[in-house]
Design an enzyme around this catalytic site. Structure first.
Site, short mmCIF file in Angstrom:
data_model
loop_
_atom_site.label_atom_id
_atom_site.label_comp_id
_atom_site.label_asym_id
_atom_site.label_seq_id
_atom_site.Cartn_x
_atom_site.Cartn_y
_atom_site.Cartn_z
N LYS A 130 38.14 47.34 42.81
CA LYS A 130 36.69 47.22 42.59
C LYS A 130 36.16 48.54 42.01
CE LYS A 130 35.54 44.09 46.45
NZ LYS A 130 34.91 43.03 45.67
N ARG A 137 39.83 33.98 50.25
CA ARG A 137 40.24 32.58 50.26
C ARG A 137 41.72 32.42 50.59
NH1 ARG A 137 38.23 31.95 44.16
NH2 ARG A 137 36.80 33.52 44.98
N1 BES Z 1 34.48 40.46 49.54
C1 BES Z 1 34.25 40.04 48.20
C2 BES Z 1 32.94 39.28 48.03
C3 BES Z 1 31.66 40.07 48.22
C4 BES Z 1 31.00 40.61 47.13
C5 BES Z 1 31.08 40.21 49.48
C6 BES Z 1 29.82 41.29 47.30
C7 BES Z 1 29.91 40.90 49.65
C8 BES Z 1 29.27 41.43 48.57
C9 BES Z 1 35.38 39.12 47.73
O1 BES Z 1 36.61 39.34 48.29
C10 BES Z 1 35.50 39.30 46.26
O2 BES Z 1 35.80 40.39 45.86
N2 BES Z 1 35.24 38.25 45.50
C11 BES Z 1 35.30 38.33 44.08
C12 BES Z 1 35.96 37.05 43.59
C13 BES Z 1 36.28 37.07 42.13
C14 BES Z 1 37.41 38.04 41.86
C15 BES Z 1 36.68 35.67 41.72
C16 BES Z 1 33.86 38.44 43.57
O3 BES Z 1 32.97 37.83 44.16
O4 BES Z 1 33.66 39.15 42.59
ZN ZN Z 2 37.74 40.82 47.23
#
Ligand code: BES
Ligand code: ZN
Ligand code: ZN
Length: 494
Positions: free
Chosen positions: A276, A350
């Site tokens: 990230k 997931r």
């Molecule tokens: N933990 C994150 C989702 C999240 C984002 C929670 C912002 C709280 C605030 C999750 O694991 C994630 O990173 N999801 C990605 C999925 C994508 C790679 C398909 C996302 O939402 O960008």
């Molecule tokens: Zn994630």
């Protein structure tokens, strides 16, 4: 905060502060306030007039009367008082009393449209949640705290009902605060091992069963999706299973309902090799908010005693980049044999939930499953910070959850699991890909989970938005909110 019911007249309760309610349009002080005003030599009326106090929900002011603080909290229009209005009034009122240095506070319980039980519950929830603070890492602790709360129900015939509501409110609020403490803890002090320890401690102190599965046992069960996420971390993963079973037997000829709760327990989500960016990573200690909600809920059940069997499941791990981490393009095999191509290592939640769902279906075989997860940024884009996404393969279950959320004062909005979008999860090499295109990201994540829920009635709460707050809210300071605890407790207690 110690809580108790009092059936005395408000002005006769011994307390440093009295919190009283005022409805919109009560321009002439009602008799109970007029008595207090006389004791305050008319100062209360003068403050209300000078500030043009209208009694709107959220408004709060105060006056002093012979050494006591009189806090007035707005209740909005009399005909529209809901539990949420009372929660917020109690929160703002008790917070004001605390800031004025009061240690013992008496709160008047009003609300024509509510039962005494609902009123007392709402006031206690508001008082405890509204004064929550997380100061474990501060040298200076707040010196002002409320240690005693008197819930004043003047109708003595309603005292039992009010006491029942008070106990419920206390259980709901303490469960929520418990979740908040876990979520607010930094990721270097809350590893999967600490979540497992928290679960074990809960079980040892009450009538809950617990089993923690180590990596090797998870491997034997075939949890390749969960262990794939854990592969990059130096911290050992833990699969946590908590069980609440009600005392006694179910009524003759009736089967007891069995519910599984699954919480996403990523103690830190760096994104993995698909790292990230800094802004996105900053808050990722919150990525175990679903797991914390499940622990909070399980903690409250022995006191609330619902007549159903409840299982709490958490596949706890970090998501870290390293030489042992899973790579984009890798293929994992979930517990039910489904193969998953990793399109993005940041879509890890997931994967852990998939094995949680498989475990539920093979080892628990429940009547229904509810999962709670900070699953997608897309859900935050869709619904913002105050609302959770709800997806389900069973509309009756979804409806019951929305009703419970409404009573609990939490917002859920249903998103459709659009069949045609399933093709977004197609993979060239495996049964599924773990990501789809950007659009509709919350729904694709929901569709991915649905594959593992099978025929079991299942609902998914994407709490990525409301799990934490960047600004103070009526019932929560900045930080973790403990979202979903009160909705699900309401649901289980129906
Ligand atoms: N933990 C994150 C989702 C999240 C984002 C929670 C912002 C709280 C605030 C999750 O694991 C994630 O990173 N999801 C990605 C999925 C994508 C790679 C398909 C996302 O939402 O960008
Ligand atoms: Zn994630
Ligand atoms: Zn995550």
């Amino acid at each position: 905060m110690k809580v108790g019911i009092s059936t005395k007249r408000l002005e006769d309760v011994a307390a440093d502060a009295l919190v009283v309610g005022l409805y919109v349009g009560e321009t002439k002080l009602p008799e109970r306030l007029a008595r207090l005003d006389r004791a305050a030599q008319g100062q209360l009326k003068r403050v209300l007039d000078a500030e043009k106090f209208q009694g709107k929900s959220g408004q709060v002011t105060h006056a002093h009367a012979d050494g006591r603080r009189i806090v007035v909290a707005g209740l909005g229009p009399r005909a529209e008082t809901t539990s949420e209005v009372l929660r917020r009034a109690a929160a703002a009122g008790v917070r004001r009393a605390r800031d004025l240095g009061a240690r013992t506070v008496a709160v008047e319980v009003l609300g024509d449209r509510l039962t005494a039980r609902q009123r007392a519950q709402a006031v206690v929830e508001g008082a405890i949640l509204g004064t929550y603070s997380f100061d474990r890492y501060k040298r200076e602790k707040p010196d002002k705290t409320v240690s005693e709360l008197h819930v004043v129900e003047p109708d003595a015939r309603r005292a039992r009902e009010a006491r029942d509501g008070m106990h419920r409110g206390e259980a709901f609020a303490l469960a929520t605060s418990f979740a908040r403490d876990l979520i607010n803890a930094p990721a270097n002090e809350l590893h999967p091992t600490d979540l497992a320890r928290a679960a074990t401690e809960l079980a040892n102190g009450s009538r809950l069963g617990v089993k923690v599965f180590e990596r090797a046992e998870c491997q034997e069960m075939g949890m390749g999706a969960f262990l794939g996420v854990a592969a990059g971390s130096e911290q050992p993963p833990k699969f946590i299973h908590l069980i609440y079973s009600p005392a006694g037997r179910p009524p003759a000829g009736r089967k007891r309902k069995k519910v599984v709760l699954i919480g996403k327990g990523i103690t830190f989500d760096s994104g993995g090799l698909d790292l990230k960016p800094p802004e996105g990573m900053l808050r990722m200690k919150y990525d175990m908010a679903g797991a914390a909600a499940v622990l909070g809920i399980m903690r409250a059940l022995p006191a609330l005693k619902p007549p159903i069997e409840v299982h709490g499941l958490i596949a706890a791990t970090e998501n870290m980049p390293s030489g042992s981490a899973i790579r984009p393009g890798d293929v994992l095999r979930a517990m039910n044999g489904t193969t998953i191509e990793i399109g993005n290592t940041d879509a890890e939640g997931r994967l852990t939930l998939a094995d949680g769902l498989c475990f539920a279906n093979t080892h628990v075989q429940p009547d229904e499953i509810i999962d709670m997860a900070t699953l997608t940024g897309a859900c935050v884009v869709a619904l913002g910070q105050l609302c959770s996404g709800l997806m389900a393969n069973n509309q009756a279950l979804a409806n019951r959850l929305m009703k419970a959320a409404d009573a609990a004062g939490e917002r859920l909005w249903q998103l459709p699991l659009i069949d045609e979008y399933r093709e977004h999860l197609k993979s060239e090499v495996a049964d599924l890909n773990n990501v789809g295109p950007r659009g509709g990201g919350a729904i694709t994540a929901g569709l991915f989970l649905k594959e593992f829920a099978g025929k079991t009635p299942w609902a998914h709460l994407d709490i990525a938005g409301p799990a934490f707050t960047e600004k103070d809210l009526p019932l929560a300071p900045k930080g973790a909110t403990g979202f979903a605890v009160r909705t699900v407790l309401t649901y289980l207690g129906e």
